[in-house]
Write a protein that holds these residues in place. Structure first.
Motif, mmCIF file in Angstrom:
data_model
loop_
_atom_site.group_PDB
_atom_site.id
_atom_site.type_symbol
_atom_site.label_atom_id
_atom_site.label_comp_id
_atom_site.label_asym_id
_atom_site.label_seq_id
_atom_site.Cartn_x
_atom_site.Cartn_y
_atom_site.Cartn_z
ATOM 1 N N ARG A 47 0.874 -1.221 -0.130
ATOM 2 C CA ARG A 47 0.179 -0.015 0.051
ATOM 3 C C ARG A 47 0.910 1.188 0.071
ATOM 4 O O ARG A 47 0.669 1.987 -0.792
ATOM 5 N N ALA A 48 2.068 1.336 0.725
ATOM 6 C CA ALA A 48 2.795 2.352 0.859
ATOM 7 C C ALA A 48 3.496 2.817 -0.318
ATOM 8 O O ALA A 48 3.569 3.791 -0.919
ATOM 9 N N GLY A 49 3.854 1.738 -1.091
ATOM 10 C CA GLY A 49 4.457 1.684 -2.281
ATOM 11 C C GLY A 49 3.602 2.260 -3.579
ATOM 12 O O GLY A 49 3.972 3.354 -4.095
ATOM 13 N N LEU A 50 2.235 1.831 -3.519
ATOM 14 C CA LEU A 50 1.156 2.513 -4.408
ATOM 15 C C LEU A 50 0.923 3.772 -4.144
ATOM 16 O O LEU A 50 0.929 4.702 -5.006
ATOM 17 N N GLU A 51 1.006 4.242 -2.835
ATOM 18 C CA GLU A 51 0.873 5.409 -2.492
ATOM 19 C C GLU A 51 1.950 6.602 -2.739
ATOM 20 O O GLU A 51 1.672 7.791 -3.181
ATOM 21 N N ALA A 52 3.300 6.034 -2.816
ATOM 22 C CA ALA A 52 4.133 6.544 -3.569
ATOM 23 C C ALA A 52 4.495 6.544 -5.124
ATOM 24 O O ALA A 52 5.453 6.981 -5.506
ATOM 25 N N GLY A 53 3.765 5.844 -5.707
ATOM 26 C CA GLY A 53 3.477 5.869 -7.137
ATOM 27 C C GLY A 53 4.374 4.697 -7.708
ATOM 28 O O GLY A 53 4.485 4.666 -8.895
ATOM 29 N N VAL A 54 4.632 3.641 -6.986
ATOM 30 C CA VAL A 54 5.407 2.531 -7.386
ATOM 31 C C VAL A 54 4.584 1.218 -7.045
ATOM 32 O O VAL A 54 4.027 1.147 -5.882
ATOM 33 N N SER A 55 4.323 0.372 -8.052
ATOM 34 C CA SER A 55 3.600 -0.911 -7.992
ATOM 35 C C SER A 55 4.293 -2.150 -7.781
ATOM 36 O O SER A 55 5.165 -2.450 -8.499
ATOM 37 N N PHE A 56 4.402 -2.636 -6.416
ATOM 38 C CA PHE A 56 5.363 -3.715 -6.126
ATOM 39 C C PHE A 56 4.280 -4.935 -6.120
ATOM 40 O O PHE A 56 3.082 -4.934 -5.825
ATOM 41 N N ALA A 57 4.615 -6.041 -6.435
ATOM 42 C CA ALA A 57 3.598 -7.113 -6.269
ATOM 43 C C ALA A 57 4.361 -8.155 -5.381
ATOM 44 O O ALA A 57 5.421 -8.315 -5.144
ATOM 45 N N ALA A 58 3.172 -9.260 -4.865
ATOM 46 C CA ALA A 58 3.664 -9.941 -3.918
ATOM 47 C C ALA A 58 2.720 -11.232 -4.054
ATOM 48 O O ALA A 58 1.700 -11.025 -4.249
ATOM 49 N N ARG A 59 3.315 -12.230 -3.634
ATOM 50 C CA ARG A 59 2.668 -13.612 -3.678
ATOM 51 C C ARG A 59 3.143 -14.622 -2.566
ATOM 52 O O ARG A 59 4.264 -14.795 -2.657
ATOM 53 N N LEU A 115 11.088 1.218 2.564
ATOM 54 C CA LEU A 115 9.969 0.552 3.119
ATOM 55 C C LEU A 115 10.185 -0.854 3.653
ATOM 56 O O LEU A 115 9.727 -1.192 4.621
ATOM 57 N N LEU A 116 11.380 -1.335 3.435
ATOM 58 C CA LEU A 116 11.762 -2.587 3.764
ATOM 59 C C LEU A 116 12.395 -2.486 5.095
ATOM 60 O O LEU A 116 12.223 -3.129 6.314
ATOM 61 N N GLY A 117 13.135 -1.436 5.338
ATOM 62 C CA GLY A 117 13.664 -0.847 6.641
ATOM 63 C C GLY A 117 12.443 -0.443 7.390
ATOM 64 O O GLY A 117 12.459 -0.745 8.833
#
Length: 91
Positions: free
Chosen positions: A21-33, A60-62
């Motif tokens: 969610r934080a990535g999307l809010e910053a304009g970057v789309s990460f995916a996870a499975r 974000l990982l930090g």
């Protein structure tokens, strides 16, 4: 730190959902499975855009690592992963 996954394979840990969610809010789309974080930038990405995305992921990982209780048995995420991927850790 352990090597135990944050959640069973077919589930996603709430902290990972927050990272997405934080990535999307910053304009970057990460995916996870499950416990797997997927990076699939477009083939036409500029080097600066890729570096910015990896810097965001590192931050974000930090934040994710700091948010996980140390005694919970959750895996500690290594924020240096983004640096290794971007080549920033090379001499």
């Amino acid at each position: 730190a352990t090597r135990e996954p944050l959640a069973p394979w077919d589930e996603m840990h709430p902290a990972l959902k927050q990272l997405l969610r934080a990535g999307l809010e910053a304009g970057v789309s990460f995916a996870a499975r499950g416990n797997l974080l997927l990076l699939a930038p477009p083939l036409v990405i500029e080097e600066k855009e890729l570096a910015d995305g990896l810097d965001l992921l590192d931050r974000l990982l930090g934040e994710l690592e700091a948010a996980l209780p140390a005694d919970s048995g959750d895996t500690v995420i290594q924020p240096a992963l983004a640096a290794r991927l971007s080549g920033k850790d090379k001499p």
